[in-house]
Design an enzyme around this catalytic site. Structure first.
Site, PDB file in Angstrom:
ATOM      1  N   LYS A  78      45.677 -52.036 -10.659  1.00  0.00           N
ATOM      2  CA  LYS A  78      44.681 -52.959 -10.087  1.00  0.00           C
ATOM      3  C   LYS A  78      43.365 -52.241  -9.858  1.00  0.00           C
ATOM      4  O   LYS A  78      43.292 -51.013  -9.719  1.00  0.00           O
ATOM      5  CB  LYS A  78      45.192 -53.578  -8.784  1.00  0.00           C
ATOM      6  CG  LYS A  78      45.433 -52.602  -7.613  1.00  0.00           C
ATOM      7  CD  LYS A  78      44.194 -52.233  -6.822  1.00  0.00           C
ATOM      8  CE  LYS A  78      44.470 -51.121  -5.815  1.00  0.00           C
ATOM      9  NZ  LYS A  78      43.251 -50.534  -5.248  1.00  0.00           N
TER      10      LYS A  78
ATOM     11  N   ASP B 176      49.878 -52.178  -1.508  1.00  0.00           N
ATOM     12  CA  ASP B 176      49.458 -52.744  -2.788  1.00  0.00           C
ATOM     13  C   ASP B 176      50.609 -53.320  -3.603  1.00  0.00           C
ATOM     14  O   ASP B 176      50.375 -53.953  -4.642  1.00  0.00           O
ATOM     15  CB  ASP B 176      48.749 -51.674  -3.636  1.00  0.00           C
ATOM     16  CG  ASP B 176      47.355 -51.355  -3.131  1.00  0.00           C
ATOM     17  OD1 ASP B 176      46.724 -52.250  -2.522  1.00  0.00           O
ATOM     18  OD2 ASP B 176      46.893 -50.224  -3.344  1.00  0.00           O
TER      19      ASP B 176
END
Length: 292
Positions: free
Chosen positions: A10, A137
Site C-alpha cells: 500500500k 495495516d
C-alpha cells in the site's frame, strides 16, 4: 492441498496524525491505496502440530517475530480449527522498512489462505478483525482498493477506485525506524495538514491531477531523509503529477498519467536505487487460489 494467496502493498496518499491515545498509540487519518506490487504466500496443513515458516527473497526471522507466523497463531487461537499443524512459505517481493506494508501484506495473505484451507468462510470484516491483532495495516491489506483509515488505521471506509495511472515506487538506501519517525512527529513544533475532503473528492471525481496535488504525509515533512529528497527530484524531473514518501518511510512514490513517462522515470532511478518498481493501482485485497 495447498492454498496460494497474494495481498497488495500500500501507499498513503494522505497521512495525518490526529492525536495520541493514553496507551501511546497514535491516531491517524489516512487515505490508502493498494498496489499491483503484491506479496505471495503458500499455506498447507502439516501433520505435526505447530507453525512452520520459511521465507524466500529476504532475510527475515522464521518464528514468532514474523508477521506471517503471528497471523497463523492468531487464526489458530481465535478459531481453533482442525489445522493444528500449519506450513507457510512466504515469497517476499515488497522491500523491507519501506512504509509499503509488506509485512502486513504477508499476514493478510496468510489469514486469507488459512480461511480457504480450513473452510471457515469468514467475512472480510471478520478476517480484518483478526488482522488488526497482528498490525494496523493488515486490515487494509485484506480489503485492498482505496480506503480512508482512521483510529490507528484499522477503521476503514472504502472509497471509489483511484483513477487509473502508473505509479513508480523507489526505496532509498537510507531509512528510519517507525519508532524514531514517531518520536520526530512528537517533537515537531508544527505538522502539515492535508485536506482530506479534497483528496476524497478528487478520488470520487476520478481527478488524477488533483490527487497528485493533494498528496500529503506528516512523516515526509519531519524525517528529511537525503535519499527521499533525491528520488523526489528525479521523479519531478520526469514530470510526475505528485510524489512523496509513503507511511513512515522510506519508499517514495510518484504518480504518472502516461506509461512512457513512468517507465523513463523508473529506468532513471534503477541504476542507483535497485528496489524500484513500476506499479498500477490495485482494486483488490487479499486473494486466494487452491493447488491440489
Amino acid at each position: 492441498m495447498r492454498v496460494v494467496a497474494t495481498a497488495p502493498a500500500k501507499i498513503n496518499l494522505t497521512l495525518d496524525i490526529t492525536g495520541r491515545r493514553e496507551d501511546g498509540y497514535h491516531l491517524v487519518r489516512t487515505v490508502m491505496q493498494g498496489l499491483s506490487l503484491r506479496e505471495t504466500v503458500v499455506v498447507w496443513e502439516e501433520r505435526q502440530p505447530g507453525i512452520f515458516l520459511r521465507v524466500t527473497g529476504a532475510e527475515l526471522p522464521e518464528d514468532e517475530r514474523n508477521t506471517a507466523w503471528k497471523a497463523a497463531a492468531v487464526f489458530q487461537q481465535a478459531l481453533r480449527p482442525s489445522l493444528t499443524g500449519i506450513g507457510i512459505r512466504v515469497h517476499k517481493r515488497v522491500p523491507l522498512g519501506a512504509g509499503l506494508a509488506g509485512g502486513s501484506a504477508d499476514a493478510a495473505a496468510v489469514l486469507a489462505a488459512l480461511d480457504e484451507l480450513a473452510g471457515t468462510r469468514l467475512r472480510p470484516d471478520e478476517l480484518s478483525s483478526l488482522g488488526a491483532q497482528v498490525g494496523a495495516d493488515v486490515p487494509f491489506c485484506i480489503l485492498g482498493g482505496t480506503a480512508l483509515g482512521t483510529g490507528t488505521g484499522t477503521i476503514l471506509t472504502p472509497l471509489p477506485d483511484m483513477p487509473d495511472c502508473w505509479i513508480v515506487v523507489s526505496k532509498p538506501d537510507d531509512g528510519i525506524s517507525t519508532a524514531e519517525a514517531y518520536r520526530k512527529i512528537d517533537r515537531a513544533a508544527e505538522l502539515p495538514v492535508s485536506r482530506p475532503s479534497a483528496m476524497e473528492s478528487a478520488i470520487c471525481a476520478g481527478d488524477l491531477l488533483t490527487v497528485g496535488r493533494e498528496l500529503c504525509n506528516a512523516f515526509d515533512a519531519v524525517t528529511s531523509l537525503p535519499g527521499v529528497e533525491e528520488i523526489k527530484r528525479v521523479m519531478q524531473a520526469h514530470r510526475t503529477l505528485g510524489c512523496q514518501m509513503t507511511g513512515s518511510g522510506s519508499a517514495v512514490f510518484g504518480l504518472f498519467d502516461e506509461r512512457a513517462a513512468a517507465e523513463r522515470c523508473a529506468q532513471a532511478l534503477r541504476p542507483r536505487w535497485k528496489e524500484t518498481f513500476l506499479c498500477r493501482p490495485d482494486p483488490d485485497g487479499a486473494q486466494t487460489e487452491r493447488e491440489l
